[in-house]
Design a protein around this motif. Structure first.
Motif, mmCIF file in Angstrom:
data_model
loop_
_atom_site.group_PDB
_atom_site.id
_atom_site.type_symbol
_atom_site.label_atom_id
_atom_site.label_comp_id
_atom_site.label_asym_id
_atom_site.label_seq_id
_atom_site.Cartn_x
_atom_site.Cartn_y
_atom_site.Cartn_z
ATOM 1 N N TYR A 65 -5.313 -0.852 -6.387
ATOM 2 C CA TYR A 65 -6.342 -0.334 -5.642
ATOM 3 C C TYR A 65 -6.941 -1.653 -5.933
ATOM 4 C CZ TYR A 65 -5.887 4.351 -3.986
ATOM 5 O OH TYR A 65 -5.419 5.392 -3.207
ATOM 6 N N ARG A 68 2.000 1.710 -3.438
ATOM 7 C CA ARG A 68 0.892 2.377 -4.472
ATOM 8 C C ARG A 68 1.103 3.849 -4.522
ATOM 9 N NH1 ARG A 68 -4.636 0.150 -2.371
ATOM 10 N NH2 ARG A 68 -3.138 1.634 -1.025
ATOM 11 N N GLU A 69 1.143 4.614 -3.829
ATOM 12 C CA GLU A 69 1.164 5.764 -3.443
ATOM 13 C C GLU A 69 2.506 6.918 -4.438
ATOM 14 O OE1 GLU A 69 -1.642 6.828 -1.959
ATOM 15 O OE2 GLU A 69 -2.144 5.033 -1.286
ATOM 16 N N TYR A 90 -3.384 -8.049 -2.341
ATOM 17 C CA TYR A 90 -2.446 -8.097 -3.171
ATOM 18 C C TYR A 90 -1.878 -9.453 -2.637
ATOM 19 C CZ TYR A 90 -1.257 -2.821 -3.650
ATOM 20 O OH TYR A 90 -1.540 -1.887 -4.096
ATOM 21 N N ASP A 94 -5.810 -4.834 -4.230
ATOM 22 C CA ASP A 94 -6.148 -4.288 -2.657
ATOM 23 C C ASP A 94 -7.531 -4.415 -2.513
ATOM 24 O OD1 ASP A 94 -6.162 -3.866 -0.570
ATOM 25 O OD2 ASP A 94 -5.282 -1.942 -0.329
ATOM 26 N N ARG A 121 0.894 -1.643 0.134
ATOM 27 C CA ARG A 121 0.516 0.294 -0.049
ATOM 28 C C ARG A 121 0.918 1.313 0.198
ATOM 29 N NH1 ARG A 121 -4.366 -2.443 4.624
ATOM 30 N NH2 ARG A 121 -6.481 -3.594 3.359
#
Length: 525
Positions: free
Chosen positions: A422, A410-411, A430, A425, A407
């Motif tokens: 996303y 991901r950003e 994942y 997720d 996570r």
């Protein structure tokens, strides 16, 4: 009689004062020579009450006794034991070899003490007022004791060799012209260095020092408002433990021990940076209840430190940084309230093998701890934490850590990859929550079965086709690669075609995310 002449029993040099003559005889007798008055205020060597000629001796007479003194009386061992004496002039024993035992208590020195490259058996200065101690490369076979002494212009022990213990308990040391309170770079101490309740005003420098057993700064107060570092000790080697912990106050029997519950204590406090880079500690670095007062550009630096145990149990630094980059620890003993917040903790390359939290330290707080150390995304701290948790049998927590890593990653991704992240997720986390895929599959299967049970479904081959089953048809759509022989047997029109296509797409998404997660889990395992 001149200095250096031979002595006969009972001979005294001609120019000695009465105080010096008494000291001379006490030296031969090996007894304590006490010139104190009995009044604690008057006898305080650090106070302002003047001491007159009746309790003053010249430094050169002391040097004469120690380097070339008269023989001891029959059946005695000569030694210099002074109490409550004022020493005028500079005690200069540089390069000399001092054989007699030397102990001065509650004495006041008018000028500095010079001991560079001097050799002693044991030297004790206890509760003395000394302008400065210059003792680079001094060598003692036994102890060097300097407890409760006050040094107005610093102490220099660079490259000194102390055979057994160095004691600086309750000493007060002010900085010299170079800004250092105690300069002890390259010093070697055979056993313990005890500096409990020490007050250091300036930089305490122990660069490349070697301590045979333990280094205790219990209850010490280090302050250096003039520069960045209050304790500068890179490449320090300690055979066992470095203590930056509380000390018991008021009971000398507590020295060198951890105070019992109920004892009045004084914490270790440092107002200024601490540098312990590349240090080697045989047992532990103990920071229990330590207090740090850093400015924004100061830090507790533990870069590349190696020790079996780091007890990070002090108060949270309100400013400055804590740097553990490259450190190698076996047991990390900590509690949640000790670590600084985001931007103030650096752990790149920090390796530890087990976590021993003291008090509640839930996984959410541990993840905050890792996030605080990674202002920019870095997978290493997450992977290290997951490895440690897995080794401890906490597989579920390890998966949560790796999920948090994904996570966080991901950003940093571009928009399309972030969207795909996303999707992974939401669907199967994942791959770290594989049970979620079964739930999604069951939901889609049930919804598709309900929907297709109302669909118009003429057969492709009217002459030979299986019985219609909405459940099997939906399952054939959702399972990629696997062919249940349903999809090709029936014709759908209009919106039902679009629904079938959506089911196929969702099936592929679920299969892809499950496969990616399984691959990731296998790679981590």
């Amino acid at each position: 009689m001149t200095e250096g002449a031979g002595f006969h029993a009972g001979d005294l040099p001609d120019d000695l004062t009465a105080a010096e003559a008494g000291m001379w005889q006490a030296f031969r007798n090996g007894s304590v020579y006490d010139l104190s008055s009995g009044d604690a205020v008057v006898d305080d060597p650090h106070g302002g009450h003047p001491w007159g000629p009746e309790r003053s001796v010249r430094a050169r007479i002391i040097c004469w006794l120690l380097l070339d003194g008269p023989p001891a009386l029959a059946g005695r061992v000569s030694s210099l034991k002074l109490t409550g004496v004022r020493v005028t002039g500079t005690v200069d024993l540089a390069g000399g070899t001092v054989t007699p035992y030397t102990e001065l208590r509650g004495c006041r020195f008018d000028d500095q003490i010079l001991l560079p490259e001097a050799r002693f058996t044991t030297l004790r200065l206890v509760d003395c007022a000394v302008p400065r101690l210059e003792a680079a490369r001094v060598h003692t076979e036994g102890d060097l004791h300097l407890p409760r002494c006050r040094f107005q212009n610093g102490v220099r022990l660079t490259d000194a060799h102390i055979g057994t213990d160095l004691l600086l308990n309750q000493a007060i040391v002010y900085r010299d012209r170079s800004g250092r309170s105690i300069a002890a770079d390259g010093m070697t101490v055979g056993q313990d260095l005890q500096a409990e309740l020490l007050e250091s005003h300036g930089e305490l420098s122990l660069r490349s020092a070697k301590i045979g057993v333990s280094l205790s700064l219990r209850g010490a107060r280090l302050a250096n408002p003039y520069a960045r570092l209050a304790l500068n000790a890179p490449q320090l080697t300690v055979g066992r433990t470095l203590y930056l912990t509380p000390a018991g106050v008021g009971n000398p029997l507590l020295s060198g021990t951890t105070p019992a519950r109920g004892t009045r204590i004084q914490r270790f406090e440092c107002r200024g940076g601490i540098r312990l880079d590349d240090g080697r500690f045989g047992d532990a670095v103990d920071l229990e209840r330590a207090r740090f007062g850093f400015t924004d550009d100061q830090e507790l630096s533990l870069r590349r430190v190696q020790t079996p145990e780091l007890r990070f149990l002090g108060d949270r630094p309100q400013r400055g940084k804590v740097v553990l980059s490259g450190a190698r620890i076996v047991n990390l003993v900590d509690h949640a309230g000790s670590w600084p917040g985001p931007g103030s903790l650096h752990m790149g390359g920090f390796a530890y093998e087990s976590l021993v939290p003291q008090g509640p330290f839930p996984l959410t707080r541990r993840l905050d701890w890792v996030a605080a150390a990674t202002a920019e995304y870095n997978p290493e701290p997450y992977e290290r934490l997951a490895t440690v948790l897995r080794a401890a049998g906490e597989d579920e927590d390890a998966r949560e850590v790796l999920l948090a890593k994904q996570r966080r990653r991901r950003e940093t991704l571009p928009l399309a990859a972030k969207f795909w992240g996303y999707v992974q997720d939401w669907t199967v986390a994942y791959g770290y929550r594989p049970g979620r895929a079964a739930v999604w599959m069951a939901v889609l299967w049930a919804a598709g079965t309900l929907a297709f049970s109302h669909a118009d479904h003429p057969p492709v081959n009217p002459g030979g086709h299986p019985s219609w089953s909405a459940a099997l048809f939906t399952l054939d759509l959702l399972l990629p690669v696997i062919d249940l022989g349903q999809v090709d047997q029936w014709q759908l029109r209009g919106g039902w075609q679009w629904l079938a296509a959506a089911m196929i797409l969702l099936g592929w998404i679920l299969a892809t995310t499950v496969a990616a997660g399984a691959t990731r889990l296998l790679r981590r395992g």
